[in-house]
Scaffold this motif. Structure first.
Motif, PDB file in Angstrom:
ATOM      1  N   LEU A 107       0.804  -1.219   0.000  1.00 38.60           N
ATOM      2  CA  LEU A 107       0.000   0.000   0.000  1.00 38.60           C
ATOM      3  C   LEU A 107       0.839   1.271   0.000  1.00 38.60           C
ATOM      4  O   LEU A 107       0.451   2.290  -0.581  1.00 38.60           O
ATOM      5  CB  LEU A 107      -0.925   0.027   1.221  1.00 38.60           C
ATOM      6  CG  LEU A 107      -2.040  -0.995   1.287  1.00 38.60           C
ATOM      7  CD1 LEU A 107      -2.782  -0.869   2.602  1.00 38.60           C
ATOM      8  CD2 LEU A 107      -2.985  -0.842   0.108  1.00 38.60           C
ATOM      9  N   ARG A 108       1.992   1.222   0.642  1.00 41.61           N
ATOM     10  CA  ARG A 108       2.785   2.427   0.872  1.00 41.61           C
ATOM     11  C   ARG A 108       3.143   3.201  -0.400  1.00 41.61           C
ATOM     12  O   ARG A 108       2.930   4.426  -0.436  1.00 41.61           O
ATOM     13  CB  ARG A 108       4.054   2.068   1.650  1.00 41.61           C
ATOM     14  CG  ARG A 108       4.852   3.278   2.041  1.00 41.61           C
ATOM     15  CD  ARG A 108       6.044   2.900   2.886  1.00 41.61           C
ATOM     16  NE  ARG A 108       6.725   4.097   3.356  1.00 41.61           N
ATOM     17  CZ  ARG A 108       7.729   4.089   4.176  1.00 41.61           C
ATOM     18  NH1 ARG A 108       8.195   2.951   4.660  1.00 41.61           N
ATOM     19  NH2 ARG A 108       8.284   5.203   4.550  1.00 41.61           N
ATOM     20  N   PRO A 109       3.671   2.569  -1.444  1.00 43.18           N
ATOM     21  CA  PRO A 109       4.064   3.380  -2.636  1.00 43.18           C
ATOM     22  C   PRO A 109       2.884   4.139  -3.247  1.00 43.18           C
ATOM     23  O   PRO A 109       3.036   5.287  -3.648  1.00 43.18           O
ATOM     24  CB  PRO A 109       4.606   2.340  -3.620  1.00 43.18           C
ATOM     25  CG  PRO A 109       4.947   1.143  -2.785  1.00 43.18           C
ATOM     26  CD  PRO A 109       4.009   1.168  -1.605  1.00 43.18           C
ATOM     27  N   THR A 110       1.727   3.514  -3.296  1.00 43.27           N
ATOM     28  CA  THR A 110       0.554   4.179  -3.860  1.00 43.27           C
ATOM     29  C   THR A 110       0.096   5.327  -2.984  1.00 43.27           C
ATOM     30  O   THR A 110      -0.245   6.410  -3.465  1.00 43.27           O
ATOM     31  CB  THR A 110      -0.594   3.164  -4.029  1.00 43.27           C
ATOM     32  OG1 THR A 110      -0.119   2.067  -4.793  1.00 43.27           O
ATOM     33  CG2 THR A 110      -1.769   3.790  -4.731  1.00 43.27           C
ATOM     34  N   MET A 111       0.125   5.121  -1.668  1.00 47.74           N
ATOM     35  CA  MET A 111      -0.305   6.161  -0.731  1.00 47.74           C
ATOM     36  C   MET A 111       0.654   7.344  -0.708  1.00 47.74           C
ATOM     37  O   MET A 111       0.226   8.472  -0.492  1.00 47.74           O
ATOM     38  CB  MET A 111      -0.440   5.580   0.680  1.00 47.74           C
ATOM     39  CG  MET A 111      -1.527   4.535   0.834  1.00 47.74           C
ATOM     40  SD  MET A 111      -3.193   5.148   0.534  1.00 47.74           S
ATOM     41  CE  MET A 111      -3.360   6.290   1.889  1.00 47.74           C
ATOM     42  N   GLU A 112       1.941   7.094  -0.912  1.00 50.82           N
ATOM     43  CA  GLU A 112       2.921   8.167  -0.855  1.00 50.82           C
ATOM     44  C   GLU A 112       3.133   8.864  -2.199  1.00 50.82           C
ATOM     45  O   GLU A 112       3.837   9.842  -2.264  1.00 50.82           O
ATOM     46  CB  GLU A 112       4.252   7.622  -0.323  1.00 50.82           C
ATOM     47  CG  GLU A 112       4.199   7.259   1.144  1.00 50.82           C
ATOM     48  CD  GLU A 112       5.510   6.743   1.698  1.00 50.82           C
ATOM     49  OE1 GLU A 112       6.391   6.348   0.909  1.00 50.82           O
ATOM     50  OE2 GLU A 112       5.635   6.739   2.933  1.00 50.82           O
ATOM     51  N   ALA A 113       2.506   8.347  -3.240  1.00 52.39           N
ATOM     52  CA  ALA A 113       2.686   8.931  -4.581  1.00 52.39           C
ATOM     53  C   ALA A 113       2.016  10.279  -4.697  1.00 52.39           C
ATOM     54  O   ALA A 113       1.118  10.625  -4.011  1.00 52.39           O
ATOM     55  CB  ALA A 113       2.130   7.987  -5.655  1.00 52.39           C
TER      56      ALA A 113
END
Length: 144
Positions: free
Chosen positions: A138-144
């Motif tokens: 989830l992290r890469p999508t949320m931080e994009a």
């Protein structure tokens, strides 16, 4: 025959659960930070400093105006938890860097987050690994 299969949660249910966990974790973080004489925002700045970070980059991470970051960094610098350095690529840009003392205090803050540690202790090794993998996805999508 009863239905024992777990139901698939809705996105709203997942969001509400993530928000509740995030709020509880933030409250725990803020309490541990206060124990070290830091506001939650000052501790958040220290937590973001894995390496040099421009003032504007900090403002973006904190979702605030760059002028607010100046005051936060001033107070951390007065306690010798961070220092400002000129960016080698552009001397007009000031990077914020955690000092050894700053890295130590944020390590202690994270270590003292008892409610969060207690919650994670409820998971066995396999559950911890699964949670880590899912959050990592989830992290890469949320931080994009």
């Amino acid at each position: 025959m009863s239905d024992t299969a777990p139901h698939t949660p809705t996105k709203l249910q997942l969001l509400e659960l993530l928000a509740a966990i995030g709020t509880a974790q933030w409250r725990d973080f803020a309490a541990a930070a206060a124990h070290h004489g830091l506001t939650s925002t000052q501790a958040k700045v220290l937590a973001q400093l894995d390496g040099p970070l421009p003032m504007r980059g900090l403002a973006a991470l904190l979702v605030c105006d760059a002028s607010n970051v100046t005051g936060i960094v001033d107070r951390l610098e007065a306690r010798e938890l961070v220092r400002r350095e000129a960016d080698p690529a552009d001397r007009r840009v000031k990077n914020v860097v955690a000092t050894d003392a700053g890295r130590e205090v944020i390590r202690r803050v994270r270590e003292e987050m008892q409610a969060t540690h207690g919650a994670l202790d409820a998971l066995d090794e396999a559950e911890s690994a699964t949670l880590y993998a899912l959050l990592g996805r989830l992290r890469p999508t949320m931080e994009a």
